[in-house]
Design a protein around this motif. Structure first.
Motif, PDB file in Angstrom:
ATOM      1  N   UNK A  24      -9.403  -7.546   4.940  1.00  0.00           N
ATOM      2  CA  UNK A  24      -9.631  -7.308   3.516  1.00  0.00           C
ATOM      3  C   UNK A  24      -9.147  -5.938   3.064  1.00  0.00           C
ATOM      4  N   UNK A  25      -9.346  -4.920   3.916  1.00  0.00           N
ATOM      5  CA  UNK A  25      -8.963  -3.555   3.546  1.00  0.00           C
ATOM      6  C   UNK A  25      -8.727  -2.744   4.818  1.00  0.00           C
ATOM      7  N   UNK A  26      -8.399  -1.465   4.634  1.00  0.00           N
ATOM      8  CA  UNK A  26      -8.079  -0.613   5.773  1.00  0.00           C
ATOM      9  C   UNK A  26      -9.270  -0.433   6.710  1.00  0.00           C
ATOM     10  N   UNK A  27     -10.475  -0.304   6.164  1.00  0.00           N
ATOM     11  CA  UNK A  27     -11.659  -0.158   7.019  1.00  0.00           C
ATOM     12  C   UNK A  27     -11.816  -1.352   7.948  1.00  0.00           C
ATOM     13  N   UNK A  28     -11.676  -2.544   7.406  1.00  0.00           N
ATOM     14  CA  UNK A  28     -11.782  -3.754   8.224  1.00  0.00           C
ATOM     15  C   UNK A  28     -10.649  -3.804   9.241  1.00  0.00           C
ATOM     16  N   UNK A  29      -9.445  -3.382   8.836  1.00  0.00           N
ATOM     17  CA  UNK A  29      -8.304  -3.374   9.755  1.00  0.00           C
ATOM     18  C   UNK A  29      -8.544  -2.423  10.918  1.00  0.00           C
ATOM     19  N   UNK A  30      -9.150  -1.264  10.656  1.00  0.00           N
ATOM     20  CA  UNK A  30      -9.434  -0.311  11.733  1.00  0.00           C
ATOM     21  C   UNK A  30     -10.458  -0.856  12.722  1.00  0.00           C
ATOM     22  N   UNK A  31     -11.438  -1.589  12.230  1.00  0.00           N
ATOM     23  CA  UNK A  31     -12.425  -2.209  13.123  1.00  0.00           C
ATOM     24  C   UNK A  31     -11.737  -3.218  14.040  1.00  0.00           C
ATOM     25  N   UNK A  32     -10.900  -4.050  13.458  1.00  0.00           N
ATOM     26  CA  UNK A  32     -10.169  -5.047  14.253  1.00  0.00           C
ATOM     27  C   UNK A  32      -9.219  -4.355  15.223  1.00  0.00           C
ATOM     28  N   UNK A  33      -8.511  -3.337  14.744  1.00  0.00           N
ATOM     29  CA  UNK A  33      -7.552  -2.620  15.583  1.00  0.00           C
ATOM     30  C   UNK A  33      -8.243  -1.972  16.778  1.00  0.00           C
ATOM     31  N   UNK A  34      -9.392  -1.374  16.562  1.00  0.00           N
ATOM     32  CA  UNK A  34     -10.146  -0.733  17.647  1.00  0.00           C
ATOM     33  C   UNK A  34     -10.495  -1.762  18.724  1.00  0.00           C
ATOM     34  N   UNK A  35     -10.978  -2.906  18.284  1.00  0.00           N
ATOM     35  CA  UNK A  35     -11.365  -3.956  19.226  1.00  0.00           C
ATOM     36  C   UNK A  35     -10.145  -4.493  19.982  1.00  0.00           C
ATOM     37  N   UNK A  36      -9.068  -4.740  19.272  1.00  0.00           N
ATOM     38  CA  UNK A  36      -7.881  -5.338  19.887  1.00  0.00           C
ATOM     39  C   UNK A  36      -7.115  -4.357  20.770  1.00  0.00           C
ATOM     40  N   UNK A  37      -7.155  -3.072  20.443  1.00  0.00           N
ATOM     41  CA  UNK A  37      -6.402  -2.084  21.221  1.00  0.00           C
ATOM     42  C   UNK A  37      -6.968  -1.932  22.631  1.00  0.00           C
ATOM     43  N   UNK A  38      -8.262  -2.131  22.790  1.00  0.00           N
ATOM     44  CA  UNK A  38      -8.853  -1.991  24.119  1.00  0.00           C
ATOM     45  C   UNK A  38      -8.582  -0.612  24.682  1.00  0.00           C
ATOM     46  N   UNK A  39      -8.012  -0.553  25.878  1.00  0.00           N
ATOM     47  CA  UNK A  39      -7.720   0.734  26.539  1.00  0.00           C
ATOM     48  C   UNK A  39      -6.322   1.244  26.239  1.00  0.00           C
ATOM     49  N   UNK A  40      -5.635   0.595  25.327  1.00  0.00           N
ATOM     50  CA  UNK A  40      -4.242   0.959  25.061  1.00  0.00           C
ATOM     51  C   UNK A  40      -4.088   1.750  23.777  1.00  0.00           C
ATOM     52  N   UNK A  41      -3.036   2.544  23.734  1.00  0.00           N
ATOM     53  CA  UNK A  41      -2.638   3.201  22.492  1.00  0.00           C
ATOM     54  C   UNK A  41      -1.808   2.198  21.702  1.00  0.00           C
ATOM     55  N   UNK A  42      -1.868   2.311  20.373  1.00  0.00           N
ATOM     56  CA  UNK A  42      -1.115   1.387  19.528  1.00  0.00           C
ATOM     57  C   UNK A  42      -0.857   2.023  18.177  1.00  0.00           C
ATOM     58  N   UNK A  43       0.137   1.504  17.488  1.00  0.00           N
ATOM     59  CA  UNK A  43       0.412   1.915  16.119  1.00  0.00           C
ATOM     60  C   UNK A  43      -0.136   0.837  15.191  1.00  0.00           C
ATOM     61  N   UNK A  44      -0.836   1.258  14.149  1.00  0.00           N
ATOM     62  CA  UNK A  44      -1.342   0.328  13.141  1.00  0.00           C
ATOM     63  C   UNK A  44      -0.399   0.356  11.950  1.00  0.00           C
TER      64      UNK A  44
END
Length: 73
Positions: A24-44
């Motif tokens: 829905x928005x950037x806050x929700x995207x960051x929550x999903x990104x944190x979960x999906x990134x796991x132990x890895x670095x990533x670009x959002x």
């Protein structure tokens, strides 16, 4: 809903890949990104615009790691 993507490099923790998801928005995207990134670095990314780089503190692994640091570009 907006379309976001996580871009992972071939970093020794896994292969290079791109994961697209809706939020829905950037806050929700960051929550999903944190979960999906796991132990890895990533670009959002939002579309083709890089929002930030998600970095885990070196030497720490879940569940003991602190929150992901989102470094603005």
């Amino acid at each position: 809903m907006n379309i976001y993507a996580l871009r992972f490099s071939d970093d020794g923790q896994g292969v290079a890949k791109r994961l697209e998801f809706k939020a829905d928005d950037l806050n929700a995207a960051l929550v999903i990104a944190r979960r999906e990134a796991g132990r890895r670095n990533a670009e959002l990314l939002k579309g083709t615009t890089r929002i930030c780089t998600i970095r885990r503190p070196s030497g720490m692994v879940p569940p003991h790691s602190p929150s992901v640091h989102c470094v603005p570009i």
